[in-house]
Design a protein around this motif. Sequence first.
Motif, PDB file in Angstrom:
ATOM      1  N   ASN A   1      35.932 102.021  21.409  1.00  0.00           N
ATOM      2  CA  ASN A   1      35.369 102.978  22.578  1.00  0.00           C
ATOM      3  C   ASN A   1      36.582 103.034  22.857  1.00  0.00           C
ATOM      4  O   ASN A   1      37.352 102.187  23.898  1.00  0.00           O
ATOM      5  CB  ASN A   1      34.479 102.393  23.691  1.00  0.00           C
ATOM      6  N   LYS A   2      37.176 104.094  22.610  1.00  0.00           N
ATOM      7  CA  LYS A   2      39.089 104.389  23.408  1.00  0.00           C
ATOM      8  C   LYS A   2      39.035 104.344  24.755  1.00  0.00           C
ATOM      9  O   LYS A   2      38.179 104.605  25.608  1.00  0.00           O
ATOM     10  CB  LYS A   2      39.154 105.906  23.040  1.00  0.00           C
TER      11      LYS A   2
ATOM     12  N   HIS B   1      31.450 115.809  20.145  1.00  0.00           N
ATOM     13  CA  HIS B   1      32.802 114.461  20.412  1.00  0.00           C
ATOM     14  C   HIS B   1      31.833 113.377  20.105  1.00  0.00           C
ATOM     15  O   HIS B   1      32.619 112.400  19.710  1.00  0.00           O
ATOM     16  CB  HIS B   1      33.339 114.441  21.206  1.00  0.00           C
ATOM     17  N   HIS B   2      30.588 113.261  19.846  1.00  0.00           N
ATOM     18  CA  HIS B   2      29.679 112.141  19.731  1.00  0.00           C
ATOM     19  C   HIS B   2      29.994 111.944  17.893  1.00  0.00           C
ATOM     20  O   HIS B   2      29.749 112.618  16.887  1.00  0.00           O
ATOM     21  CB  HIS B   2      28.221 111.820  19.638  1.00  0.00           C
TER      22      HIS B   2
ATOM     23  N   ASP C   1      29.493 117.318  24.466  1.00  0.00           N
ATOM     24  CA  ASP C   1      29.611 116.179  24.700  1.00  0.00           C
ATOM     25  C   ASP C   1      29.102 115.486  23.056  1.00  0.00           C
ATOM     26  O   ASP C   1      29.758 115.074  22.125  1.00  0.00           O
ATOM     27  CB  ASP C   1      28.948 115.509  25.630  1.00  0.00           C
TER      28      ASP C   1
ATOM     29  N   ARG D   1      24.607 105.656  28.178  1.00  0.00           N
ATOM     30  CA  ARG D   1      25.342 106.676  26.892  1.00  0.00           C
ATOM     31  C   ARG D   1      25.068 107.979  26.021  1.00  0.00           C
ATOM     32  O   ARG D   1      23.836 107.483  25.583  1.00  0.00           O
ATOM     33  CB  ARG D   1      25.524 105.108  25.812  1.00  0.00           C
TER      34      ARG D   1
ATOM     35  N   VAL E   1      35.106 106.029  18.298  1.00  0.00           N
ATOM     36  CA  VAL E   1      35.609 106.064  17.775  1.00  0.00           C
ATOM     37  C   VAL E   1      35.020 105.481  16.196  1.00  0.00           C
ATOM     38  O   VAL E   1      34.888 104.122  16.792  1.00  0.00           O
ATOM     39  CB  VAL E   1      37.496 106.492  17.129  1.00  0.00           C
TER      40      VAL E   1
ATOM     41  N   ALA F   1      41.542 110.679  19.670  1.00  0.00           N
ATOM     42  CA  ALA F   1      40.209 110.970  21.125  1.00  0.00           C
ATOM     43  C   ALA F   1      40.546 110.982  22.547  1.00  0.00           C
ATOM     44  O   ALA F   1      41.245 110.362  22.171  1.00  0.00           O
ATOM     45  CB  ALA F   1      38.906 109.686  20.521  1.00  0.00           C
ATOM     46  N   PRO F   2      39.607 111.788  22.365  1.00  0.00           N
ATOM     47  CA  PRO F   2      39.294 111.704  24.086  1.00  0.00           C
ATOM     48  C   PRO F   2      39.122 110.348  24.847  1.00  0.00           C
ATOM     49  O   PRO F   2      38.468 109.597  23.829  1.00  0.00           O
ATOM     50  CB  PRO F   2      38.767 113.028  24.702  1.00  0.00           C
ATOM     51  N   ARG F   3      39.621 109.880  26.231  1.00  0.00           N
ATOM     52  CA  ARG F   3      39.491 108.262  26.662  1.00  0.00           C
ATOM     53  C   ARG F   3      38.059 108.460  26.994  1.00  0.00           C
ATOM     54  O   ARG F   3      37.112 109.667  27.743  1.00  0.00           O
ATOM     55  CB  ARG F   3      40.202 108.638  27.589  1.00  0.00           C
ATOM     56  N   LYS F   4      37.916 107.383  26.419  1.00  0.00           N
ATOM     57  CA  LYS F   4      36.346 106.772  26.737  1.00  0.00           C
ATOM     58  C   LYS F   4      34.949 107.672  25.511  1.00  0.00           C
ATOM     59  O   LYS F   4      34.143 106.951  25.912  1.00  0.00           O
ATOM     60  CB  LYS F   4      35.416 107.481  27.793  1.00  0.00           C
ATOM     61  N   ALA F   5      35.619 108.337  24.650  1.00  0.00           N
ATOM     62  CA  ALA F   5      35.424 108.199  23.560  1.00  0.00           C
ATOM     63  C   ALA F   5      35.048 107.608  22.180  1.00  0.00           C
ATOM     64  O   ALA F   5      35.822 106.480  22.433  1.00  0.00           O
ATOM     65  CB  ALA F   5      35.627 110.066  22.755  1.00  0.00           C
TER      66      ALA F   5
END
Length: 673
Positions: free
Chosen positions: A92-93, A203-204, A200, A63, A133, A127-131
């Motif tokens: 986590n999406k 987007h965090h 990356d 992570r 929020v 949000a993209p997958r696994k990102a």
Amino acid sequence: MSEPSIFFFEVNERQGVFHRRAFLLGGLTGAGLLALGGRLAQLQLVEAQRYQKLSAGNQFNYRLVPPPRGLIMDRNGVSLASNRPNFRLMINKDKGLDAEGVLDDLSKLVPIDGTRRARILKELDRAPRKAPVVVMEDLSWEEFSRVNIRAPELPNVTADMGEVRVYPFGGAFAHVIGYVAKVSDRDLKAAEGDPTQDQDLLHHPGFRIGKQGVEKAFDKDLRGRAGATKAEVDSVGRVVRLDPAGDIPPVAGKAIRLTLDADIQNRALEVMGEESGAIVVMDCRNGDLLCMASAPSFDANRFVRGLSGPEYKALAEYERKPLLDKSMTGLFPPGSTFKPTVGLAALAAGIDPDIRINCPGSWYYGGRVWRCWEKGGHGPQNMHDAIKNSCDIYFYQTSLKIGPDAIARAARAVGFGQTFDIGIPGQKKGIVPDREWKKRAFKRNPANQIWFPGETPSYAIGQGALTVNALQLAVMTARLANAKKALVPRLIKSIGDEERPAGSEVPDLPFSPEHLAYVRGGMAAVANDVRGTAYRNSQLGLGDVQMAGKTGTAQVRSYDKGVSRDSKDVRWRLKDHNLFVAFAPYDDPRYAVSVIIEHGGLGGATAGAPRAREVMRVALLKDPEIRARIERPAPLPEAVPEADIEGAAPDDPVEAPPPLPGAPPTAPQGGQT
């Protein structure tokens, strides 16, 4: 009866077919077994490490950890921007995430109102997958504990500790340092295709990007390099245990040290009180900026958390413009603080400074009456007296002898009409008018491209098209005080271990030392002669240390046809601007200061000079050499015969301003612009 016939050739043929088929199938089987064995050997021997990594990748999850943002400090190491712990809650999406259900569960543990819920759902959708929020930040310890205890029951929910930017002095440095905020869509679009950007990291949810001032200009230096934490996860991605041995530590951003002094900056904002304007302090020896205060200001910490629409609208629409950096972006006519520059231009043009011009209080030229601020007039004035008394009539007439181009050359030489590389954006050049400027400014109107003689007198007293900012005024004053170098200001002292060049590594001024000394003498009289326009409010009270300065008042409306300049009953935006510039000590210049009070309504002597005095006192008292000079015992006075001492001029009927915030009681205010 005959015996049956046996046909051996048929048996042999069938047996041959069988053998061929068996041989073919055996060969194919052998080849298949050989290929399978080869593949197994490849997997076991050649690609074993690769698949071990893939297996570990399914078992372990890395992570991203945002790096600690670099510190911003003042010249003495006082922290102006640092980081503090921040407990945050994130979702986590993932595929099949029941966002509504998760928020329902979380709302039983932490407060989530309708507005926050709508914002979270919107961000999860984008949000993209696994990102991750962010659901909430700055959780209390109790809220943080409640969520972690229920973590096994909350899929895709994480509560961890990150860092958030904090500005210990709130609004004192907000315009210079700026602030950080969440990465916007515009920031992401600007970073696309840039190999120097960590996509990356952008987007965090815990990452913040610089939005203004030093935070924006040196964002990449302050970011550092991201790290990662290694954790063992189950089949649905939930953390089973942490593996600290596999962590990749983040690298903190570089520390940035400014030339500013926290004590001087705080005092400047304090003495500004409720006024609007700017105060800039500059070292006369090396160009270091010790203060760049703009008032009113705003709390940068509020921007880190995020302002609501109504809060931002209130700041943006307030007429005193707290979001505007008035020290380098706000432009104002300099008024009479421009007169020392005109004096230098006149001396360079060969004007004899001892020639006297009579000031009766008004002067008829070009079909109109030009008035001096002193209604009764100053009488015969040479250049020294004209600077000391801020006589308009003298400069009206002298400017016509030298013309606008000579004034413009001198103005640019002392720092007007230009920007300086101090590391942060936002400076405005202002306007230094001359004949060429007028041709460029009025390309579409040839009739106005001509410089009319009636424009020059206004130019000479710092009005007309001329506009400057507080930083340029400080540069002008520091150059006059230095009397040799064309100093440039320096704001960034060092980035990491790299020291930035000093502002004294520059060419010399294009003025003779004698001319500079003459103008400085006039400025010393402004502050120390009992008839000087700022005498009452320029006494530092620090032993024999004296300040030299120049007052100024800049009109924002016409006073023709006998209109009174009394601004007690007019709207704020129609009041005059008040200005004051100074340097000290006069005999050994160390620091220069410029003060602009926007629409102050009083003269520069009563609005600007007291504030400059208070800020200058702090700068001088913090200087070890000046402090030692102040604390040195004074010599015993010699006995002198009694003599009649000429008294000071009667006080001008100027309303005294309210006492400065935090300032000790002073003598009654007097003087004029």
